[in-house]
Design a protein around this motif. Structure first.
Motif, mmCIF file in Angstrom:
data_model
loop_
_atom_site.group_PDB
_atom_site.id
_atom_site.type_symbol
_atom_site.label_atom_id
_atom_site.label_comp_id
_atom_site.label_asym_id
_atom_site.label_seq_id
_atom_site.Cartn_x
_atom_site.Cartn_y
_atom_site.Cartn_z
ATOM 1 N N ASP A 5 24.142 -9.066 -21.751
ATOM 2 C CA ASP A 5 24.523 -7.941 -20.911
ATOM 3 C C ASP A 5 24.950 -8.376 -19.514
ATOM 4 O O ASP A 5 24.457 -7.875 -18.503
ATOM 5 C CB ASP A 5 23.353 -6.939 -20.830
ATOM 6 N N HIS B 258 28.201 -7.023 -23.565
ATOM 7 C CA HIS B 258 27.211 -6.003 -23.936
ATOM 8 C C HIS B 258 26.610 -6.304 -25.309
ATOM 9 O O HIS B 258 27.325 -6.734 -26.222
ATOM 10 C CB HIS B 258 27.872 -4.610 -24.006
ATOM 11 N N PRO C 152 18.682 -0.267 -9.576
ATOM 12 C CA PRO C 152 19.741 0.386 -10.362
ATOM 13 C C PRO C 152 20.097 1.781 -9.851
ATOM 14 O O PRO C 152 21.170 2.300 -10.174
ATOM 15 C CB PRO C 152 19.159 0.439 -11.780
ATOM 16 N N LYS D 56 20.653 -5.191 -10.373
ATOM 17 C CA LYS D 56 19.574 -5.202 -11.362
ATOM 18 C C LYS D 56 18.256 -4.711 -10.748
ATOM 19 O O LYS D 56 17.504 -3.959 -11.379
ATOM 20 C CB LYS D 56 19.389 -6.609 -11.916
ATOM 21 N N ASP E 66 26.313 1.766 -13.858
ATOM 22 C CA ASP E 66 26.212 0.937 -15.059
ATOM 23 C C ASP E 66 27.568 0.349 -15.413
ATOM 24 O O ASP E 66 28.608 0.963 -15.161
ATOM 25 C CB ASP E 66 25.711 1.786 -16.247
ATOM 26 N N ASN E 67 27.553 -0.796 -16.023
ATOM 27 C CA ASN E 67 28.771 -1.464 -16.451
ATOM 28 C C ASN E 67 29.336 -0.787 -17.698
ATOM 29 O O ASN E 67 28.609 -0.114 -18.449
ATOM 30 C CB ASN E 67 28.483 -2.934 -16.767
ATOM 31 N N SER E 68 30.619 -0.926 -17.912
ATOM 32 C CA SER E 68 31.266 -0.423 -19.130
ATOM 33 C C SER E 68 32.571 -1.173 -19.321
ATOM 34 O O SER E 68 33.171 -1.649 -18.349
ATOM 35 C CB SER E 68 31.553 1.082 -19.014
#
Lengths: 214, 214, 214, 214
Positions: free
Chosen positions: D134, D146, C127, C124, C156-158
């Motif tokens: 998130d 998310h 980034p 965080k 980034d997360n997904s």
């Protein structure tokens, strides 16, 4: 015939060994929590009240590895009692007299002295006493969870046990089973070893919370 | 007949294995505390002083899972001693020579090198040395709890062990059994392995306290 | 006669069980450190490279209590391989395909995915990648302790594993065996399970240090 | 013939002992994590739903050392059920009725109440509810990783269990298996004891992260 208990009257022998097992168990717990680093701290349990006899952890040993006989029996002044001399001989902590004084003042059945970071940090931040209020955890030391300010007293450190004892006596708060010694650690007690253990855990929780709060 | 001790003279064999057991036990303790993450750090105990022989933990192994023979016997320069070659062969840490130098300089019986966060953080904040005073825990490394400023020296890191050793020698504070290596970790020692363990625990406590204080 | 290995060819059976024992052991270690809270995270070890077969921890189980058969054998796309179906059937993590992709990209022999607070906090704060330099601990992931800036990439997360894999592939830093997934955790790998374990420990140490430094 | 189960109908006996074993195991885990300091907190599992019967940990005992029979069977009001009286008699926590109410409101199969520092700190900082979004870890309590703000409700503390239960009922967020009680701790639940354990671990992770974030 010489036995492992040679020199200890039969009437004292069993309670002393039982006390040693309790001291070893509690010290190992606290060492595992990091509250007795090095050989720091010392624990005691009351063997008798008249005359006052305390089993105190021996000085200079690793608190995570105490054996059942790693203790010294002391009197109300913290002086080793000759008839209970250990084999091999163990030294009591210089603080043994302070344990005895806490017992005399409060009627405690066990007195635990540990060196936690939170105790030393809180003692430095609030040298006039650590105020706590409106926390459920206060019930764990017999206080109210609401509408009462509970002060854990803080006293200056000293290497003179009489001076330290006088400060402790003057600072005691009725119904609060703990005193923080600034730059040093804390003394916490209870009616039984298990209650003293719980009081240590609760006071540590309260001090960690209080330090994080501000 | 080939035995597990083949190549090690009988007179050396037992002390070496005993040292290996001590190193494995102490390393597992420190690994459990998170002070030897990955394969970091190394521990040594003195086998003999004339000639100087040290048992040092082998390089590249998990410090929480050392076997009794996961060690290397080195001389005063940190060079493996051929007659005590292990089966299978183990590499000494590059820092073995630094352990030997600490022993030669201080007379220590055990030297423990660990990578704690507090040591690296304190070394960064106070590159000229970490000052401590008026703390009961200072007694745990043989200093006074009152009215004395104790400095734990900090030296710059280097991959050149001679350079690092020169810095350590120049920085040593008499009576303080610890040196912080900036960006790296700390070396702590004692007369015996158990005292070295206690010194590590005490120094770590002091550094954690000092970092939290400001 | 039906055996516990029914349906698994003899040639696969032993390596699979061996992999299961390794996964259970490593997961229990990380769970004990608080890095796999709840059922979070997943670990894998390579069974074969041609064709690519991975043993991956089964989804939805407590990582501190995995049994040797709490795993799924998957192929290069993360799809369970039918001939190695477990009894009872286990679900692979949705992230199994990402493990396989890391293996294909890096040649790793083991990939460990854990959810540490420090990884999520560092992802965080930085980034664009977490920069580290001049720390001895960098040697623990094969980098230099001096004069080199090492970047641990952050992506980034997904929930789309193809998208996450593309980001990971694009972000990989040659010679750095770790990627932080923002708001999520980190993937860390090594040539062997034990090296992957050490890399996890080292990266966690580095991230904790970096977070405390500023 | 008097047996250890005397007074407990055979139909209840086995499930009660099984519940006691689960409560002891889970309490020891949480005590080891420092989340049940002193004798704080209490855990329950559902024995039957019609009529509602809960096995609740007995009050005043060390949560790290519970025996299989250190529990009380209570009804939907938290009142001990006479036919399942224990030998020796155990007191239920005053909070047993709150456990029963959580079960009635949510259909939970297990309710765990622990006193973590993060819960009390977060409850103080965000008395209107703790917002999270998130974060992959939100999936561990059944929420989305998310684009959804998840609120862990916070209620004021009270010693009146009816009042506390009313607040809890009014504050419940559908699909969020946790409520923080300000100045006190948190209640977390799940369909099974193991899911409740995982929810506790996940919520604690989320609260620690949230406190560190700002």
């Amino acid at each position: 015939m010489t036995t492992p208990d040679a020199g200890i009257p039969a009437s004292v022998s069993d309670p002393v060994h039982a006390a040693g097992a309790i001291l070893a168990r509690e010290a190992a717990r606290f060492a595992g929590l990091g509250w007795m680093r090095g050989t720091s701290g010392n624990l005691s349990v009351v063997l008798s009240r008249d005359p006052l006899r305390l089993a105190v952890t021996a000085s200079g040993l690793d608190k995570g590895e105490l054996a059942t006989d790693d203790l010294v029996v002391v009197d109300a002044t913290g002086t080793p009692v000759p008839e209970a001399a250990s084999t091999p001989p163990r030294r009591p902590s210089a603080e043994a007299g302070l344990h005895a004084r806490v017992v005399a003042l409060t009627g405690a059945g066990a007195v635990f002295h540990v060196h936690t970071l939170a105790a030393v940090r809180a003692g430095k931040r609030w040298p006039a006493g650590i105020e706590l209020r409106d926390l459920e955890m206060l019930k764990g030391i017999g206080r109210s969870a609401h509408d009462e300010t509970v002060t854990i007293p803080v006293i200056d450190n000293s290497q003179d046990m009489t001076e330290l004892g006088d400060r402790l006596e003057a600072a005691l708060v009725p119904g609060v089973p703990a005193v923080v010694v600034a730059s040093h650690g804390m003394y916490v007690w209870g009616e039984t070893p298990i209650q003293a253990r719980h009081h240590v855990e609760i006071v540590e929780w309260l001090l960690e919370y209080r330090m994080a709060e501000d």
